[in-house]
Design a protein around this motif. Structure first.
Motif, PDB file in Angstrom:
ATOM      1  N   ARG A 164       0.838  -1.200   0.000  1.00 23.64           N
ATOM      2  CA  ARG A 164       0.000   0.000   0.000  1.00 23.64           C
ATOM      3  C   ARG A 164       0.883   1.264   0.000  1.00 23.64           C
ATOM      4  N   ILE A 165       1.903   1.241   0.861  1.00 20.77           N
ATOM      5  CA  ILE A 165       2.767   2.420   0.973  1.00 20.77           C
ATOM      6  C   ILE A 165       3.500   2.688  -0.340  1.00 20.77           C
ATOM      7  N   VAL A 166       4.072   1.622  -0.894  1.00 20.82           N
ATOM      8  CA  VAL A 166       4.834   1.771  -2.129  1.00 20.82           C
ATOM      9  C   VAL A 166       3.907   2.212  -3.274  1.00 20.82           C
ATOM     10  N   SER A 167       2.710   1.598  -3.335  1.00 14.11           N
ATOM     11  CA  SER A 167       1.766   1.983  -4.391  1.00 14.11           C
ATOM     12  C   SER A 167       1.351   3.440  -4.257  1.00 14.11           C
ATOM     13  N   ASN A 168       1.073   3.842  -3.022  1.00 12.45           N
ATOM     14  CA  ASN A 168       0.747   5.252  -2.786  1.00 12.45           C
ATOM     15  C   ASN A 168       1.866   6.148  -3.281  1.00 12.45           C
ATOM     16  N   GLY A 169       3.084   5.735  -2.957  1.00  9.37           N
ATOM     17  CA  GLY A 169       4.254   6.489  -3.398  1.00  9.37           C
ATOM     18  C   GLY A 169       4.265   6.635  -4.906  1.00  9.37           C
ATOM     19  N   VAL A 170       4.077   5.517  -5.584  1.00  7.21           N
ATOM     20  CA  VAL A 170       4.094   5.551  -7.051  1.00  7.21           C
ATOM     21  C   VAL A 170       2.969   6.463  -7.560  1.00  7.21           C
ATOM     22  N   ASN A 171       1.789   6.325  -6.974  1.00  4.25           N
ATOM     23  CA  ASN A 171       0.655   7.142  -7.427  1.00  4.25           C
ATOM     24  C   ASN A 171       0.900   8.631  -7.234  1.00  4.25           C
ATOM     25  N   LYS A 172       1.544   8.977  -6.113  1.00  3.96           N
ATOM     26  CA  LYS A 172       1.814  10.397  -5.859  1.00  3.96           C
ATOM     27  C   LYS A 172       2.773  10.961  -6.897  1.00  3.96           C
ATOM     28  N   LEU A 173       3.603  10.095  -7.435  1.00  5.57           N
ATOM     29  CA  LEU A 173       4.593  10.580  -8.395  1.00  5.57           C
ATOM     30  C   LEU A 173       4.043  10.591  -9.820  1.00  5.57           C
ATOM     31  N   ARG A 174       2.862  10.054  -9.995  1.00  2.93           N
ATOM     32  CA  ARG A 174       2.278  10.042 -11.337  1.00  2.93           C
ATOM     33  C   ARG A 174       1.820  11.432 -11.733  1.00  2.93           C
ATOM     34  N   SER A 175       2.004  11.736 -13.012  1.00  4.19           N
ATOM     35  CA  SER A 175       1.466  12.999 -13.499  1.00  4.19           C
ATOM     36  C   SER A 175       1.178  12.839 -14.978  1.00  4.19           C
ATOM     37  N   LYS A 176       0.673  13.887 -15.563  1.00 10.09           N
ATOM     38  CA  LYS A 176       0.348  13.789 -16.985  1.00 10.09           C
ATOM     39  C   LYS A 176       1.612  13.761 -17.852  1.00 10.09           C
ATOM     40  N   ASP A 177       2.742  14.071 -17.231  1.00  7.25           N
ATOM     41  CA  ASP A 177       3.986  14.124 -18.008  1.00  7.25           C
ATOM     42  C   ASP A 177       4.829  12.856 -17.924  1.00  7.25           C
ATOM     43  N   ASN A 178       4.485  11.961 -17.007  1.00  7.23           N
ATOM     44  CA  ASN A 178       5.295  10.749 -16.956  1.00  7.23           C
ATOM     45  C   ASN A 178       4.454   9.496 -17.111  1.00  7.23           C
ATOM     46  N   ALA A 179       5.142   8.405 -17.300  1.00  6.61           N
ATOM     47  CA  ALA A 179       4.441   7.158 -17.564  1.00  6.61           C
ATOM     48  C   ALA A 179       5.052   6.041 -16.735  1.00  6.61           C
ATOM     49  N   VAL A 180       4.262   5.010 -16.490  1.00  6.68           N
ATOM     50  CA  VAL A 180       4.725   3.885 -15.677  1.00  6.68           C
ATOM     51  C   VAL A 180       4.389   2.569 -16.383  1.00  6.68           C
ATOM     52  N   ILE A 181       5.349   1.670 -16.393  1.00  7.02           N
ATOM     53  CA  ILE A 181       5.063   0.304 -16.835  1.00  7.02           C
ATOM     54  C   ILE A 181       5.252  -0.597 -15.625  1.00  7.02           C
ATOM     55  N   VAL A 182       4.193  -1.286 -15.224  1.00  4.99           N
ATOM     56  CA  VAL A 182       4.354  -2.205 -14.091  1.00  4.99           C
ATOM     57  C   VAL A 182       4.325  -3.638 -14.593  1.00  4.99           C
ATOM     58  N   ILE A 183       5.339  -4.369 -14.176  1.00  8.16           N
ATOM     59  CA  ILE A 183       5.377  -5.794 -14.494  1.00  8.16           C
ATOM     60  C   ILE A 183       4.984  -6.520 -13.224  1.00  8.16           C
ATOM     61  N   THR A 184       3.969  -7.362 -13.319  1.00  9.32           N
ATOM     62  CA  THR A 184       3.533  -8.042 -12.102  1.00  9.32           C
ATOM     63  C   THR A 184       2.873  -9.373 -12.428  1.00  9.32           C
ATOM     64  N   HIS A 185       2.828 -10.212 -11.416  1.00 11.07           N
ATOM     65  CA  HIS A 185       2.103 -11.475 -11.555  1.00 11.07           C
ATOM     66  C   HIS A 185       0.740 -11.397 -10.885  1.00 11.07           C
ATOM     67  N   TYR A 186       0.535 -10.313 -10.127  1.00  9.41           N
ATOM     68  CA  TYR A 186      -0.655 -10.303  -9.280  1.00  9.41           C
ATOM     69  C   TYR A 186      -1.567  -9.127  -9.557  1.00  9.41           C
ATOM     70  N   GLN A 187      -2.814  -9.427  -9.612  1.00  9.94           N
ATOM     71  CA  GLN A 187      -3.867  -8.450  -9.824  1.00  9.94           C
ATOM     72  C   GLN A 187      -3.908  -7.435  -8.684  1.00  9.94           C
ATOM     73  N   ARG A 188      -3.501  -7.900  -7.475  1.00 11.74           N
ATOM     74  CA  ARG A 188      -3.649  -7.033  -6.304  1.00 11.74           C
ATOM     75  C   ARG A 188      -2.944  -5.685  -6.461  1.00 11.74           C
ATOM     76  N   LEU A 189      -1.722  -5.694  -7.004  1.00 13.45           N
ATOM     77  CA  LEU A 189      -0.991  -4.436  -7.188  1.00 13.45           C
ATOM     78  C   LEU A 189      -1.805  -3.479  -8.049  1.00 13.45           C
TER      79      LEU A 189
END
Ligand code: ATP
Ligand code: MG
Lengths: 250, 481
Positions: A182-207
């Motif tokens: 939760r903490i790490v995801s929140n961190g990632v979300n706070k850093l999201r903006s219209k100017d950057n992009a994220v690719i997440v590689i995962t095995h789990y739907q939960r993330l």
């Protein structure tokens, strides 16, 4: 922002990536899922510029320019960040010293002076609070003796410090406990903006409940075999990869 | 191009000696060759008293009966001792109180080294005694030291001004006939430094000496004697760099430390002599005898960063004679290209409750060979003696070698001796990880090497640590960009 065109890559005689096409625009979050050994980490390493892999065809464009000829550090300077599936240890180099060096080398490449120490400290304080990292932790040797979850959290801390345009998170969720996720995801979300992009590689739907993707891609045997919206992840979790594979051969 | 092991090897091989230059300060040089007359002439030239001349002659006679040792893990063409000049002095040799009076060429030399006297003076509390081609040409901060009764001067000056101290202590820790190179040094030493800290005095600044070799074909035979009287403390820095050239240069120094009851001596060295070119041609031969004697409750720490020389043979040692005395050895030895280093320490435990710590970090690159050789000897009287040794080796590429030769001789059942050793390699994954964070390969190597060496770097005085760190980077620097 990122455009991968018919990318073929491998190692020695082994083809691992067999014609990947992927387009990621600023502001988007893409998830890549797929069975073990399908080539997800290889794809992220190739985008980040690991020389070990040979690109045998296709192209990778970042902000409309091919980056295939660039060294890994030059790609990093352009704003590509990779959170490693298996972060490496560097004994004797503290997290703080490492991130300071990374930031200042990136600034140097852009013709900027070192970041003033006071700014650096302020930033370290902010970002470590955001990710709920004990500051004592930052004076330890990089990844040496870190637990699996601590390593991953430290990767995201570095991401927060470097403020990349494109972040590729390779199984950052594995090894994280529920709170850390939760903490790490929140961190990632706070850093999201219209100017950057994220690719997440995962095995789990939960993330993906925390970091909600705009697109989900399924990588099987070096190819993206299916793409869809966030609901695809749910479907995968329910039906497994055999379902996709069956659909392919059908 | 990003990193591969081959690239790394190439990059390390193409590193050039950064500090290569030659200073032509008018010198007065003896013709090549060595015999009793030459030894007498050196003594005469320096205006020494008869006892000193006799002491040299005695050493010379021993030396003639001795053979060059061959047990070390190094291979080199033996120097021709008759083909070396044993005395060379700058013809202008006034003592300066002021930098303005110093030969501008010398100042320029230091500027090119990045250790200009200007800079050094700014480094708070560092007194510098520069030994240039065997004769001290400048000494600073002498007054402050004099107020505390501290003597810090060239050994030649000490022989004249403080004969009772020199006579009492010279050769007391490293006797004339100790070994081949020590005997040679005792016969022909041209200059060096002397330091005496009176009882109970804490030396208020780091004492620093920059040694240099500056004449083609001139062997350098420095002699250093540091005496810390009861309850005193001194931190002594020795740093060296030499001009780049094609000819082998012999260096055989002797350093003797005496720490009387409750005294403490910290002796730090940064050594960066010309290591030879990337073909293994040229470079300094560095055969040094360094030893310290600890009386009751005394402590001696040797810290060294060795990056230079073609061949290094060096074992700073401690004789822990007094009860509760402590000996420490912290070392970083870097070898690259065709450099060979056989270095380590001896800890001789004689007194009760004596303790010693050995931390040795060897970094090998290119086709170099890096050996650690350490002896921990616990004598029968040394109840409860303790030793901890840790020897770590870091390898770069596949052509270099790291070797560890720990010898332990314990003759007392209460002794506790621990030895740990590790060998690691800089991994491609580590380099890629750094690259991915925007750190190029050269910087990444520096970072990893500094991390590896940290425990030792931390033991150096602050300003020296910064310089040493720079030196490590330069030593392993390549042309990748
Ligand atoms: N350096 C390498 N040498 C040999 N084979 C490799 C190398 N890197 C990757 N491979 C192979 O390529 C395939 C893809 O590996 P990759 O690590 O990209 O899979 P992944 O999708 O990330 O798997 P996981 O979900 O288990 O992390 C595997 O079969 C792997 O063994
Ligand atoms: Mg993977």
């Amino acid at each position: 922002m990122l455009e991968i065109k018919n990318l073929n890559a491998g190692i020695e005689d082994k083809d691992i990536l067999k014609g990947i096409d992927l387009k990621v625009k600023a502001g988007e979050v893409h998830a890549i899922m797929g069975p073990n050994g399908s080539g997800k980490s290889t794809l992220s390493s190739v985008v980040a510029g690991k020389e070990e892999y040979e690109v045998t065809g296709g192209d990778i464009l970042f902000e409309n320019e091919s980056i295939l000829e660039l060294d890994a550090e030059e790609r990093a300077h352009k704003g590509i960040f990779l959170s490693f599936q298996y972060p490496v240890e560097i004994p004797g180099v503290s997290v703080t010293n490492f991130i300071k060096t990374a930031i200042n080398e990136t600034r140097k490449a852009k013709g900027l002076k070192d970041m003033p120490a006071s700014d650096m400290l302020k930033m370290i304080r902010e970002k470590s609070e955001l990710l709920e990292i004990d500051r004592k932790f930052l004076s330890r040797s990089l990844n040496e003796g870190f637990s699996g979850g601590e390593k991953k959290r430290n990767e995201i801390f570095q991401m927060a410090m470097l403020e990349p345009k494109l972040a590729i998170l390779d199984e950052t969720d594995s090894g994280l406990d529920i709170d850390a996720l939760r903490i790490v995801s929140n961190g990632v979300n706070k850093l999201r903006s219209k100017d950057n992009a994220v690719i997440v590689i995962t095995h789990y739907q939960r993330l993906l409940e925390y970091i909600v993707p705009d697109f989900v891609h399924v990588l099987v045997d070096g190819k993206i075999v299916k793409s869809g919206g966030k609901e695809l992840a749910l479907e995968l979790e329910e039906k497994g990869y055999d379902w996709v594979k069956a659909e392919l051969t059908a | 191009m990003a990193y591969t092991e081959d690239d790394l090897e190439k990059e390390l091989a193409t590193k050039e000696y950064k500090y290569g230059f030659y200073t032509d300060i008018e010198s007065e040089t003896f013709p090549n060759g060595l015999n009793e007359d030459v030894v007498r002439a050196i003594s005469l030239k320096k205006g020494e008293p008869e006892w000193m001349t006799d002491w040299r002659i005695e050493a010379f006679r021993y030396w003639q009966t001795m053979e060059e040792p061959e047990w070390a893990n190094v291979h080199y063409a033996k120097p021709d001792f008759q083909n070396i000049s044993y005395y060379s002095a700058p013809s202008k040799k006034p003592k300066y109180d002021n930098l303005d009076e110093v030969d501008p060429e010398l100042l320029d030399t230091f500027k090119r080294l990045g250790i200009s006297l200007d800079e050094q003076k700014k480094l708070a509390g560092v007194a510098v005694d520069v030994v240039m081609d065997s004769v001290s040409v400048t000494t600073t901060f002498k007054k402050t030291l004099a107020e505390k009764g501290i003597i810090f001067c060239s050994i030649s000056e000490a022989i004249k001004e403080h004969p009772e101290l020199v006579k009492k202590y010279i050769g007391s820790v490293v006797p004339q006939k100790d070994n081949f190179y020590a005997a040679l040094n005792s016969a022909v030493f041209s200059d060096g430094s002397f330091c005496y800290i009176p009882k109970g005095v804490r030396c208020p600044m780091e004492l620093s000496t920059y040694f240099r070799i500056n004449q083609a074909g001139t062997g350098q035979f420095e002699r250093t004697l540091v005496v810390a009287d009861a309850g005193s403390y001194v931190s002594y820095l020795e740093g060296c760099t030499a001009p780049s050239r094609d000819e082998n240069q012999l260096h055989a120094a002797v350093v003797e430390l005496i720490a009387l009851d409750d005294a403490e001596i910290k002796y730090s060295t940064v050594q960066n002599w010309y290591p030879g070119n990337d073909q293994g041609k040229g470079g300094v031969y560095n055969f040094v005898t360094k030893r310290g004697l600890c009386e009751k409750n005394a402590k001696i720490s040797w810290t060294q960063v060795e990056t230079g020389s073609a061949v290094t043979w060096k074992y700073p040692s401690c004789i822990l004679k007094g009860d509760n005395s402590i000996g420490e050895f912290y070392s970083i030895a870097v070898t690259n290209n065709f450099q060979q280093a056989d270095t380590g320490t001896k800890m001789i435990h004689l007194g009760k409750n004596t303790k010693s710590t050995i931390i040795s970090k060897g970094i090998s690159a290119g086709q170099s060979q890096n050996s650690y050789r350490g002896l921990v000897q616990i004598n029968s009287r040394a109840d409860n003696a303790r030793n901890f040794s840790q020897c770590d080796s870091l390898l770069m590429g596949n052509k270099c070698g790291a070797h560890t030769f720990p010898y332990i001789e314990a003759k007392n059942k209460t002794a506790r001796v621990e030895h740990e050793a590790t060998t690691s390699k800089i991994g491609e994954d580590q380099i890629f990880y750094c690259n991915q964070r925007g750190i190029d390969t050269e910087k990444a190597i520096a970072l990893i090497v500094n991390g590896f060496s940290k425990e030792v770097l931390n033991k150096l005085p602050m300003e020296f640590a910064v310089e040493a760190q720079k030196l490590l980077e330069i030593s392993l620097e390549g042309s990748v960009g």
